[in-house]
Design an enzyme around this catalytic site. Structure first.
Site, PDB file in Angstrom:
ATOM      1  N   GLY A   1      39.711  38.623  -7.583  1.00  0.00           N
ATOM      2  CA  GLY A   1      39.320  39.900  -8.178  1.00  0.00           C
ATOM      3  C   GLY A   1      40.360  40.421  -9.159  1.00  0.00           C
ATOM      4  O   GLY A   1      40.016  40.950 -10.226  1.00  0.00           O
TER       5      GLY A   1
ATOM      6  N   ARG B   1      55.231  25.463   2.886  1.00  0.00           N
ATOM      7  CA  ARG B   1      55.856  24.526   3.833  1.00  0.00           C
ATOM      8  C   ARG B   1      56.991  23.740   3.188  1.00  0.00           C
ATOM      9  O   ARG B   1      58.078  23.625   3.729  1.00  0.00           O
ATOM     10  CB  ARG B   1      54.814  23.501   4.311  1.00  0.00           C
ATOM     11  CG  ARG B   1      53.817  24.022   5.281  1.00  0.00           C
ATOM     12  CD  ARG B   1      54.447  24.098   6.630  1.00  0.00           C
ATOM     13  NE  ARG B   1      53.662  24.956   7.481  1.00  0.00           N
ATOM     14  CZ  ARG B   1      53.129  24.568   8.606  1.00  0.00           C
ATOM     15  NH1 ARG B   1      53.317  23.353   9.031  1.00  0.00           N
ATOM     16  NH2 ARG B   1      52.444  25.412   9.332  1.00  0.00           N
TER      17      ARG B   1
ATOM     18  N   PRO C   1      32.414  28.449  -6.520  1.00  0.00           N
ATOM     19  CA  PRO C   1      33.668  27.771  -6.865  1.00  0.00           C
ATOM     20  C   PRO C   1      34.178  26.823  -5.781  1.00  0.00           C
ATOM     21  O   PRO C   1      33.909  27.027  -4.588  1.00  0.00           O
ATOM     22  CB  PRO C   1      34.662  28.922  -7.038  1.00  0.00           C
ATOM     23  CG  PRO C   1      33.934  30.173  -6.696  1.00  0.00           C
ATOM     24  CD  PRO C   1      32.611  29.828  -6.100  1.00  0.00           C
TER      25      PRO C   1
ATOM     26  N   LYS D   1      27.906  33.407   3.221  1.00  0.00           N
ATOM     27  CA  LYS D   1      27.765  33.142   1.779  1.00  0.00           C
ATOM     28  C   LYS D   1      26.336  32.701   1.457  1.00  0.00           C
ATOM     29  O   LYS D   1      25.782  33.074   0.424  1.00  0.00           O
ATOM     30  CB  LYS D   1      28.765  32.065   1.335  1.00  0.00           C
ATOM     31  CG  LYS D   1      30.209  32.541   1.309  1.00  0.00           C
ATOM     32  CD  LYS D   1      30.441  33.530   0.185  1.00  0.00           C
ATOM     33  CE  LYS D   1      31.877  33.965   0.055  1.00  0.00           C
ATOM     34  NZ  LYS D   1      32.063  35.073  -0.877  1.00  0.00           N
TER      35      LYS D   1
ATOM     36  N   GLY E   1      42.580  41.450  -4.525  1.00  0.00           N
ATOM     37  CA  GLY E   1      42.810  40.083  -4.059  1.00  0.00           C
ATOM     38  C   GLY E   1      43.089  39.123  -5.206  1.00  0.00           C
ATOM     39  O   GLY E   1      43.174  39.527  -6.368  1.00  0.00           O
TER      40      GLY E   1
ATOM     41  N   GLY F   1      36.975  43.780  -4.506  1.00  0.00           N
ATOM     42  CA  GLY F   1      38.003  42.788  -4.157  1.00  0.00           C
ATOM     43  C   GLY F   1      39.056  42.643  -5.238  1.00  0.00           C
ATOM     44  O   GLY F   1      39.733  41.615  -5.315  1.00  0.00           O
TER      45      GLY F   1
ATOM     46  N   SER G   1      30.905  30.066  -2.525  1.00  0.00           N
ATOM     47  CA  SER G   1      31.996  29.140  -2.224  1.00  0.00           C
ATOM     48  C   SER G   1      31.386  27.761  -1.978  1.00  0.00           C
ATOM     49  O   SER G   1      30.252  27.659  -1.483  1.00  0.00           O
ATOM     50  CB  SER G   1      32.726  29.617  -0.971  1.00  0.00           C
ATOM     51  OG  SER G   1      33.476  28.555  -0.442  1.00  0.00           O
ATOM     52  N   SER G   2      32.155  26.715  -2.278  1.00  0.00           N
ATOM     53  CA  SER G   2      31.612  25.359  -2.098  1.00  0.00           C
ATOM     54  C   SER G   2      31.381  25.022  -0.621  1.00  0.00           C
ATOM     55  O   SER G   2      30.743  24.014  -0.319  1.00  0.00           O
ATOM     56  CB  SER G   2      32.546  24.321  -2.734  1.00  0.00           C
ATOM     57  OG  SER G   2      33.815  24.377  -2.131  1.00  0.00           O
ATOM     58  N   CYS G   3      31.877  25.863   0.299  1.00  0.00           N
ATOM     59  CA  CYS G   3      31.663  25.570   1.728  1.00  0.00           C
ATOM     60  C   CYS G   3      30.217  25.834   2.162  1.00  0.00           C
ATOM     61  O   CYS G   3      29.874  25.601   3.306  1.00  0.00           O
ATOM     62  CB  CYS G   3      32.633  26.357   2.596  1.00  0.00           C
ATOM     63  SG  CYS G   3      32.284  28.081   2.513  1.00  0.00           S
TER      64      CYS G   3
ATOM     65  N   TYR H   1      31.564  31.914   8.007  1.00  0.00           N
ATOM     66  CA  TYR H   1      31.824  32.294   6.610  1.00  0.00           C
ATOM     67  C   TYR H   1      30.786  31.652   5.682  1.00  0.00           C
ATOM     68  O   TYR H   1      30.220  32.315   4.802  1.00  0.00           O
ATOM     69  CB  TYR H   1      33.240  31.822   6.280  1.00  0.00           C
ATOM     70  CG  TYR H   1      33.686  31.937   4.854  1.00  0.00           C
ATOM     71  CD1 TYR H   1      34.010  33.168   4.293  1.00  0.00           C
ATOM     72  CD2 TYR H   1      33.826  30.798   4.059  1.00  0.00           C
ATOM     73  CE1 TYR H   1      34.459  33.255   2.981  1.00  0.00           C
ATOM     74  CE2 TYR H   1      34.282  30.876   2.758  1.00  0.00           C
ATOM     75  CZ  TYR H   1      34.596  32.105   2.219  1.00  0.00           C
ATOM     76  OH  TYR H   1      35.045  32.187   0.916  1.00  0.00           O
TER      77      TYR H   1
ATOM     78  N   HIS I   1      45.374  29.286   2.126  1.00  0.00           N
ATOM     79  CA  HIS I   1      44.533  28.091   2.036  1.00  0.00           C
ATOM     80  C   HIS I   1      45.448  26.893   1.839  1.00  0.00           C
ATOM     81  O   HIS I   1      46.653  27.047   1.685  1.00  0.00           O
ATOM     82  CB  HIS I   1      43.571  28.219   0.865  1.00  0.00           C
ATOM     83  CG  HIS I   1      42.601  29.335   1.033  1.00  0.00           C
ATOM     84  ND1 HIS I   1      41.418  29.202   1.700  1.00  0.00           N
ATOM     85  CD2 HIS I   1      42.649  30.621   0.639  1.00  0.00           C
ATOM     86  CE1 HIS I   1      40.773  30.346   1.704  1.00  0.00           C
ATOM     87  NE2 HIS I   1      41.506  31.232   1.069  1.00  0.00           N
TER      88      HIS I   1
HETATM   89  N1  LIG Z   1      40.345  31.440  -2.462  1.00  0.00           N
HETATM   90  C1  LIG Z   1      39.487  30.445  -2.600  1.00  0.00           C
HETATM   91  O1  LIG Z   1      39.827  29.258  -2.513  1.00  0.00           O
HETATM   92  C2  LIG Z   1      38.039  30.752  -2.863  1.00  0.00           C
HETATM   93  C3  LIG Z   1      37.175  29.668  -3.120  1.00  0.00           C
HETATM   94  C4  LIG Z   1      35.842  29.936  -3.358  1.00  0.00           C
HETATM   95  C5  LIG Z   1      35.375  31.233  -3.336  1.00  0.00           C
HETATM   96  N2  LIG Z   1      36.231  32.248  -3.089  1.00  0.00           N
HETATM   97  C6  LIG Z   1      35.685  33.601  -3.062  1.00  0.00           C
HETATM   98  O2  LIG Z   1      36.453  34.450  -3.890  1.00  0.00           O
HETATM   99  C7  LIG Z   1      36.405  35.777  -3.371  1.00  0.00           C
HETATM  100  C8  LIG Z   1      37.796  36.358  -3.325  1.00  0.00           C
HETATM  101  O3  LIG Z   1      38.630  35.513  -2.570  1.00  0.00           O
HETATM  102  P1  LIG Z   1      40.215  35.588  -2.680  1.00  0.00           P
HETATM  103  O4  LIG Z   1      40.704  34.224  -2.427  1.00  0.00           O
HETATM  104  O5  LIG Z   1      40.602  36.339  -3.889  1.00  0.00           O
HETATM  105  O6  LIG Z   1      40.537  36.426  -1.373  1.00  0.00           O
HETATM  106  P2  LIG Z   1      41.561  37.664  -1.158  1.00  0.00           P
HETATM  107  O7  LIG Z   1      42.761  37.487  -2.015  1.00  0.00           O
HETATM  108  O8  LIG Z   1      41.744  37.746   0.317  1.00  0.00           O
HETATM  109  O9  LIG Z   1      40.747  38.900  -1.681  1.00  0.00           O
HETATM  110  C9  LIG Z   1      39.667  39.435  -0.956  1.00  0.00           C
HETATM  111  C10 LIG Z   1      39.494  40.855  -1.385  1.00  0.00           C
HETATM  112  O10 LIG Z   1      38.356  41.409  -0.691  1.00  0.00           O
HETATM  113  C11 LIG Z   1      38.742  42.691  -0.193  1.00  0.00           C
HETATM  114  N3  LIG Z   1      37.950  43.083   0.972  1.00  0.00           N
HETATM  115  C12 LIG Z   1      37.825  42.449   2.157  1.00  0.00           C
HETATM  116  N4  LIG Z   1      37.062  43.170   2.988  1.00  0.00           N
HETATM  117  C13 LIG Z   1      36.699  44.305   2.310  1.00  0.00           C
HETATM  118  C14 LIG Z   1      35.937  45.441   2.628  1.00  0.00           C
HETATM  119  N5  LIG Z   1      35.364  45.593   3.839  1.00  0.00           N
HETATM  120  N6  LIG Z   1      35.771  46.390   1.685  1.00  0.00           N
HETATM  121  C15 LIG Z   1      36.338  46.275   0.462  1.00  0.00           C
HETATM  122  N7  LIG Z   1      37.095  45.229   0.106  1.00  0.00           N
HETATM  123  C16 LIG Z   1      37.270  44.248   1.023  1.00  0.00           C
HETATM  124  C17 LIG Z   1      40.199  42.517   0.173  1.00  0.00           C
HETATM  125  O11 LIG Z   1      40.796  43.782   0.335  1.00  0.00           O
HETATM  126  P3  LIG Z   1      42.169  43.923   1.168  1.00  0.00           P
HETATM  127  O12 LIG Z   1      43.229  43.467   0.219  1.00  0.00           O
HETATM  128  O13 LIG Z   1      42.225  45.378   1.491  1.00  0.00           O
HETATM  129  O14 LIG Z   1      42.037  43.033   2.371  1.00  0.00           O
HETATM  130  C18 LIG Z   1      40.705  41.739  -1.044  1.00  0.00           C
HETATM  131  O15 LIG Z   1      40.952  42.603  -2.124  1.00  0.00           O
HETATM  132  C19 LIG Z   1      35.698  35.709  -2.036  1.00  0.00           C
HETATM  133  O16 LIG Z   1      34.356  36.091  -2.190  1.00  0.00           O
HETATM  134  C20 LIG Z   1      35.779  34.241  -1.693  1.00  0.00           C
HETATM  135  O17 LIG Z   1      34.719  33.831  -0.880  1.00  0.00           O
HETATM  136  C21 LIG Z   1      37.550  32.050  -2.858  1.00  0.00           C
END
Ligand SMILES: NC(=O)c1ccc[n+]([C@@H]2O[C@H](COP(=O)([O-])OP(=O)(O)OC[C@H]3O[C@@H](n4cnc5c(N)ncnc54)[C@H](OP(=O)(O)O)[C@@H]3O)[C@@H](O)[C@H]2O)c1
Length: 314
Positions: A17, A188, A164, A141, A14, A11, A108-110, A137, A180
């Site tokens: 990551g 907005r 988180p 998790k 993203g 990831g 995730s806190s969810c 989701y 989000h």
């Molecule tokens: N954002 C929040 O508020 C939050 C809060 C708590 C926990 N988290 C956790 O943090 C992590 C990252 O979230 P983020 O907000 O950074 O989301 P993000 O920006 O959407 O990043 C998700 C990443 O996962 C990759 N991915 C998805 N499906 C995949 C697959 N089949 N194979 C390989 N890579 C794949 C995506 O690749 P593509 O770019 O190709 O789609 C992207 O690089 C997640 O585990 C999430 O649950 C996030």
């Protein structure tokens, strides 16, 4: 983990990551693997096995997931549950087979129950029904956390499990399908301001309360825990401070200079009423966030304005 270890980050394209990858590089880690989904599709079991057998990472940050806001979760609960579980199963299996030294699974806190007592302690997991809007989701998790725990108990493989709160900041999504709450509000209000609109209508009542952590602090906490923890227990990651969506909306509108009215569409869901983490475990380990909400929001507004000016907003 030493600076010479082979470290895999999934990831890494993203928001979270990429922040972890940048932090590890700044800290001097020289052998960081950050494959794109094209190079390593985690839903493809053979591809995962092949990648792990060739690259042999010693430490794996499991950060990739199918992620989205309420609308995306409601539209595709099957995808959120099945894709996330599939990615996790494939990666855990390969970590065991190729004998990684330690892993980290990002939760995730969810995962906590909808009516969870606040602030939410790690032991409240599975103490009640989940919030329905993102149940698929959240269930995925929970499967990941349980897999981490079971692999540890059964095979001795350690997977650190940070939980988180809401994360926001650099590289966040601003498109309405994936954004989000905080990034959606920034978009907005900046757009409404630019277009001189008289009002903005937001989802729900604004009463829901949330906790926000800037992605730079989230990455610091993730690396901090990976370097120090040697068990597979859950550790909440947040600021311990909450704010209502209404207060956040009003604050962002002021910061961007929006002078119109804010309306609330009560027909749309609020999601979980309150989500504030008890961060005693993380604090006692010696971690504290550095970027407060005001500074983080200001940075996010500037980043959105820059992306918009460069024509990089879809
Ligand atoms: N954002 C929040 O508020 C939050 C809060 C708590 C926990 N988290 C956790 O943090 C992590 C990252 O979230 P983020 O907000 O950074 O989301 P993000 O920006 O959407 O990043 C998700 C990443 O996962 C990759 N991915 C998805 N499906 C995949 C697959 N089949 N194979 C390989 N890579 C794949 C995506 O690749 P593509 O770019 O190709 O789609 C992207 O690089 C997640 O585990 C999430 O649950 C996030």
């Amino acid at each position: 983990m030493d600076r010479n270890s082979i470290v895999l980050i999934t990831g890494a394209g993203g928001m979270v990551g990429s922040a972890v990858r940048d932090l590890l590089c700044r800290c001097g880690y020289e052998r960081v693997l950050a494959p794109s989904r094209k190079e390593l599709d985690l839903c493809d079991r053979e591809m995962v096995d092949g990648y792990m057998s060739v690259n042999r990472p010693e430490y794996v940050f499991m950060i990739a997931a199918k992620v989205g806001g309420i609308a995306a979760n409601q539209a595709d609960p099957v995808g959120f549950l099945s894709e996330n579980v599939r990615m996790q199963l494939n990666l855990f299996e390969a970590c065991l087979k190729y004998k990684t030294r330690k892993n980290l699974f990002l939760g995730s806190s969810c995962i906590y129950p909808r009516e969870c007592p606040q602030p939410m302690k790690e032991e409240y997991l599975l103490a009640g029904p989940l919030e329905s809007t993102n149940e698929g989701y959240a269930l995925a998790k929970i499967v990941g956390l349980k897999l981490a725990r079971y692999y540890h108990r059964q095979y001795g493989m350690v997977t650190v499990c940070p939980m988180p709160c809401n994360i926001y900041g650099t590289n966040d999504h601003f498109d309405f399908q994936r954004s989000h709450v905080l990034s959606a509000l920034v978009r907005r209000f900046v757009d409404a301001c630019d277009e001189g609109r008289p009002d903005v209508t937001l989802w729900g009542t604004g009463a829901a309360r949330r906790e926000f952590l800037h992605v730079i602090d989230a990455a610091e906490a993730i690396v901090f825990l990976m370097e120090r923890c040697d068990d597979s227990d859950i550790v909440n990651v947040g600021t311990g401070e909450e704010i209502s969506v209404r207060e956040l909306a009003e604050r962002i509108s002021r910061m961007v200079g929006f002078r119109g009215d804010i309306r609330w569409d009560h027909g749309k869901p609020d999601g979980m009423p309150r989500k504030c983490l008890d961060i005693a475990r993380l604090s006692n380990a010696g971690f504290r966030h550095k970027i407060n909400l005001e500074a983080g929001v200001q940075r996010t507004i500037e980043e959105y304005r820059r992306l918009k000016a460069e024509g990089r907003i879809p």
